[in-house]
Design an enzyme around this catalytic site. Structure first.
Site, PDB file in Angstrom:
ATOM      1  N   SER A 267      38.040  41.608  44.428  1.00  0.00           N
ATOM      2  CA  SER A 267      38.324  40.796  43.231  1.00  0.00           C
ATOM      3  C   SER A 267      39.248  41.605  42.335  1.00  0.00           C
ATOM      4  O   SER A 267      39.455  42.794  42.559  1.00  0.00           O
ATOM      5  CB  SER A 267      37.027  40.518  42.472  1.00  0.00           C
ATOM      6  OG  SER A 267      36.643  41.662  41.722  1.00  0.00           O
ATOM      7  N   ASP A 268      39.808  40.986  41.314  1.00  0.00           N
ATOM      8  CA  ASP A 268      40.473  41.796  40.295  1.00  0.00           C
ATOM      9  C   ASP A 268      39.391  42.265  39.309  1.00  0.00           C
ATOM     10  O   ASP A 268      38.225  41.853  39.393  1.00  0.00           O
ATOM     11  CB  ASP A 268      41.591  41.030  39.594  1.00  0.00           C
ATOM     12  CG  ASP A 268      42.609  41.990  38.971  1.00  0.00           C
ATOM     13  OD1 ASP A 268      42.281  43.178  38.769  1.00  0.00           O
ATOM     14  OD2 ASP A 268      43.738  41.561  38.675  1.00  0.00           O
ATOM     15  N   TRP A 269      39.778  43.106  38.401  1.00  0.00           N
ATOM     16  CA  TRP A 269      38.823  43.737  37.476  1.00  0.00           C
ATOM     17  C   TRP A 269      38.043  42.650  36.709  1.00  0.00           C
ATOM     18  O   TRP A 269      38.617  41.939  35.883  1.00  0.00           O
ATOM     19  CB  TRP A 269      39.595  44.627  36.502  1.00  0.00           C
ATOM     20  CG  TRP A 269      38.740  45.397  35.547  1.00  0.00           C
ATOM     21  CD1 TRP A 269      38.044  44.889  34.490  1.00  0.00           C
ATOM     22  CD2 TRP A 269      38.496  46.806  35.532  1.00  0.00           C
ATOM     23  NE1 TRP A 269      37.386  45.893  33.834  1.00  0.00           N
ATOM     24  CE2 TRP A 269      37.649  47.088  34.443  1.00  0.00           C
ATOM     25  CE3 TRP A 269      38.929  47.871  36.339  1.00  0.00           C
ATOM     26  CZ2 TRP A 269      37.224  48.381  34.137  1.00  0.00           C
ATOM     27  CZ3 TRP A 269      38.503  49.153  36.030  1.00  0.00           C
ATOM     28  CH2 TRP A 269      37.654  49.398  34.946  1.00  0.00           C
ATOM     29  N   GLY A 270      36.773  42.536  37.043  1.00  0.00           N
ATOM     30  CA  GLY A 270      35.935  41.562  36.338  1.00  0.00           C
ATOM     31  C   GLY A 270      36.269  40.111  36.612  1.00  0.00           C
ATOM     32  O   GLY A 270      35.769  39.211  35.928  1.00  0.00           O
TER      33      GLY A 270
END
Ligand code: BGC
Length: 748
Positions: free
Chosen positions: A281-284
């Site tokens: 995933s991307d950050w968060g």
């Protein structure tokens, strides 16, 4: 005899290639067997632990606890080799199954030695330069123990307002795909298991560059045809190039955030393209599905992401907190977990981490080597695009006895490296002022006065000092642009003109009557129409990295010749956006343009004609895609075709002769475009299908040959099948996306 020897060599080569392929296949099979063994021993919690990526906290009690208990699979942003080794030791020796960690970092356009921002690298139109940059980055970053980089960013974007255009390769799917593949090759090297190789990460999957209004993280609406034609080709090519990992994008596409988008992540990435690497995933971004409004809470977000085949949760805490319950409740199947963990373990095996988990602790780090700096300089040279050169002002001749070096970017070591350079040490940046002083200070007078201290500075007092410096000099070198912090993630602008009082400063300098070389160092194409009028020469240098200064000095004084070409259209003003070369023709292409100030007062509504353009911008951009001048001139012959028709399964050879008719030896990026004249769906007026960067000595000619196949003519249809349609095509070999005379052939 010779024939026999050749045959033996051929057979030997074929056999060794077969062995190599067979060997690779066997190694891959062995990996799957080892993964089976591990998976059968892992508890559900241990599996979920592998799917969790945390940011480094050094040797904190929390992190040690997580590593020891198999609650983390990868750590990002940990940079101390000793800490990395200690965490790795705990994972390998003290966790129940001894599964190693992967240490990750955003190594985007260099780790220590910084290359031009990716947009600048794309302007080189030279994949070898781009590959070299990624190789240098891998050598430096792996020396501290980073084995996974979150690059290349291969989001096609047609919006210079978007700050992340700096990290992209620009507006074109083909150019982006080629440059992305070159970066992957550079990062990953020949063997991912080599301790000097880093896993690449093709990001952000997908459509992120289409963010509405160029505002970061914004919504996108992308019809599937456009998604497949514009936004996906670079990612498909990344899979072919062997990208070990992919990253989800932050945006939603047509309402579905990428981190919960099963169509993108399963149907396209896994089923169609057969990607078997890790999707992080991307950050968060899993957690952010709550803000998107598609998940009520973190648990539902984890459910959506896991069912959309997102393997690893980067700093979202969704998987680690909720996956176990989701499996127990039957919302996420254990086979979905096993598939994700298999991808992650496969990556760790491919990186050789099970055999060789530790980074060698070195006395001396391989940072800023002479070879790396030379490569970074060459990249900066080739990334600069000459937009204007009135009366051949550049390169500066021997008659020049003094120069004024002015502008907020003339001596800004932190800004010239550009965005996403967390590890650059600015004292290694060589600025234009330093480089010009070092190389020419003994022979010519250098009157240095920044004028404005930073790009947004509006203090006009400093301008007066720069004007005084200009008056004392034969030529003014004005280094303008944007500070590094004005582009990159979440750094979007609605107004893409030069910030601060830079335009006013240029006007004041112009009043001195001295010739002005305007060098723009920015993270995006800026609307510099007025400034281009006022300056005598304009060089767009992007943020050129550690060696931007020496590269620009060489270009300005003629030790190097510009060869960069625009990877993105430069608009006249933000209101033209999106403006890109591969647009459709429309039913009323903009012609007979009457600009707003030319319209007679009281003109009748019908008097101006009815074609598509803006009253205040016309129909053309400031500079088109592919554009870039040289100090020399190139002549392109007519395009020659091997035959006038291309049939299924055949190839068509397209060639032309390029001659360097000027006085300088130089490189030229020769571009191949096609247009499908009549098709069942309206097609772009031109599409890039190939390019070659050639080097010609003054007076020299070269035949440049391209091959077209049916695949080059094919496009996506409403039934989601890519196929070529029979009929007439035009083909150009040209110096940019707007010039040249096409030849015609038929696909039958
Ligand atoms: C960015 C990614 C980056 C990640 C990790 C995110 O905010 O969108 O491109 O790789 O952070 O630093």
């Amino acid at each position: 005899m010779l024939m026999i020897r050749r045959k033996i060599v051929f057979i030997a080569l074929t056999v060794s290639v077969m062995f190599a392929c067979g060997g690779r296949q066997k190694a891959e099979n062995d990996i799957e067997v080892k993964i089976d063994g591990l998976l059968s021993n892992m508890t559900l919690q241990e599996k979920i632990g592998q799917m969790n990526q945390l940011t480094g906290l050094g040797l904190s009690a929390d992190m040690i606890h997580n590593v020891k208990n198999g609650r983390v699979g990868s750590i990002l942003n940990e940079l101390d080799p000793k800490t990395i080794n200690e965490l790795q030791r705990i994972a390998v020796e003290e966790s129940r199954l001894g599964i190693p960690l992967i240490f990750a970092r955003d190594v985007i356009h260099g780790f220590k030695t910084i290359f031009p921002i990716p947009l600048g690298q794309a302007a080189t139109w030279n994949p070898q330069i781009v590959e070299n940059g990624a190789r240098v980055a891998a050598t430096e970053a792996t020396a501290v123990g980073i084995r996974w980089t979150f690059a290349p960013m291969i989001d096609v974007t047609r919006d210079p307002r978007w700050g992340r255009i700096a990290e992209s390769c620009g507006e074109d799917p083909y150019l982006t795909a080629v440059m992305g593949a070159a970066m992957i090759k550079g990062f990953q090297g020949n063997d991912l298991a080599d301790p000097g190789s880093m896993a690449a990460c093709a990001k952000h999957f997908a459509g992120y560059g289409a963010s509405e209004s160029g505002k970061d993280y914004n919504t996108t609406w992308i019809p599937e045809l456009q998604l497949r034609e514009v936004y996906l080709p670079s990612f498909e090519k990344a899979v072919e190039a062997g990208a070990a990992t992919f990253m989800c994008s932050f945006n939603d596409i047509n309402g579905v955030p990428s981190s919960g988008n099963a169509y993108l992540n399963k149907t396209i990435l896994r089923d169609e393209w057969h990607f078997d690497g890790v999707l992080v995933s991307d950050w968060g971004s899993i957690e952010q599905m709550i803000s998107h409004g598609v998940a009520a809470d973190l648990k539902q977000a984890a459910d959506l992401a896991a069912n959309a085949a997102v393997d690893m949760d980067m700093m979202g805490f969704a998987y680690i907190n909720h996956l176990e319950a989701l499996v127990q409740e039957g919302n996420v199947s254990e086979s979905a977990i096993d598939r994700a963990v298999r991808d992650i373990l496969r990556l760790k095996f491919r990186l050789g981490l099970f055999d060789n988990p530790y980074v060698e602790i070195r006395e001396e780090m391989p940072f800023y080597t002479a070879e790396a700096l030379a490569k970074a300089k060459q990249a900066a040279v080739e990334s600069a695009v000459l937009l204007k050169n009135k009366d051949g002002l550049l390169p500066l001749g021997e008659g020049i006895k003094s120069v004024a070096v002015v502008g907020p970017l003339s001596d800004a070591p932190g800004d010239q490296v550009g965005t996403w350079c967390f590890d650059a040490e600015f004292e290694h940046s060589v600025t234009p002022l330093t480089a010009i002083r070092d190389a020419y200070g003994e022979n010519i007078g250098i009157n240095a006065e920044q004028g404005l201290t930073y790009s947004r500075d509006k203090n006009e007092l400093g301008i007066e000092k720069a004007v005084t410096a200009a008056r004392k000099s034969d030529v003014v070198l004005f280094f303008a642009g944007e500070e590094a912090v004005l582009s990159g993630e979440a750094r979007c602008r609605a107004d893409i003109r030069l910030p601060g009082a830079q335009t006013e400063m240029l006007k004041a300098l112009k009043k001195t009557g001295k010739p002005i070389v305007l060098v723009i160092m920015s993270g995006r194409p800026l609307a510099i129409g007025e400034e281009t009028e006022d300056a005598d020469a304009v060089l767009l240098a992007f943020h050129g990295g550690t060696m931007a200064g020496p590269a620009l000095a060489d270009l300005i004084f003629g030790k190097a010749v510009p060869s960069g070409k625009l990877p993105v259209t430069i608009p006249k003003m933000a209101g033209q956006i999106p403006v890109y070369y591969a647009h459709k023709n429309t039913g009323r292409p903009g012609r007979n343009v009457s600009l707003i100030d030319d319209i007679p007062v009281g003109a009748a509504q019908t008097s101006l004609g009815f074609t598509g353009y803006h009253l205040d911008a016309g129909n053309d951009p400031l500079f088109p895609f592919g554009y870039g001048l040289s100090y020399t001139d190139f002549d392109y012959s007519e395009v020659r075709l091997s035959q006038n028709a291309l049939s299924t399964g055949q190839t068509l050879t397209v060639e032309c002769t390029v001659t360097n008719t000027g006085k300088y030896d130089a490189d030229e990026a020769v571009q191949l475009y096609i247009r499908d004249r009549v098709a069942s769906l309206a097609r772009p007026v031109r599409e890039l299908k190939g390019f070659q960067k050639i080097y010609l000595k003054a007076g020299e000619s070269q035949t440049v040959t391209f091959t077209l196949t049916e695949d080059d003519l094919a496009y996506w249809h409403a039934d989601m099948v890519k196929r070529a349609e029979r009929g007439e095509f035009q083909v150009w070999i040209s110096t940019d996306s707007q010039s040249g005379t096409p030849a015609t052939f038929v696909y039958n």
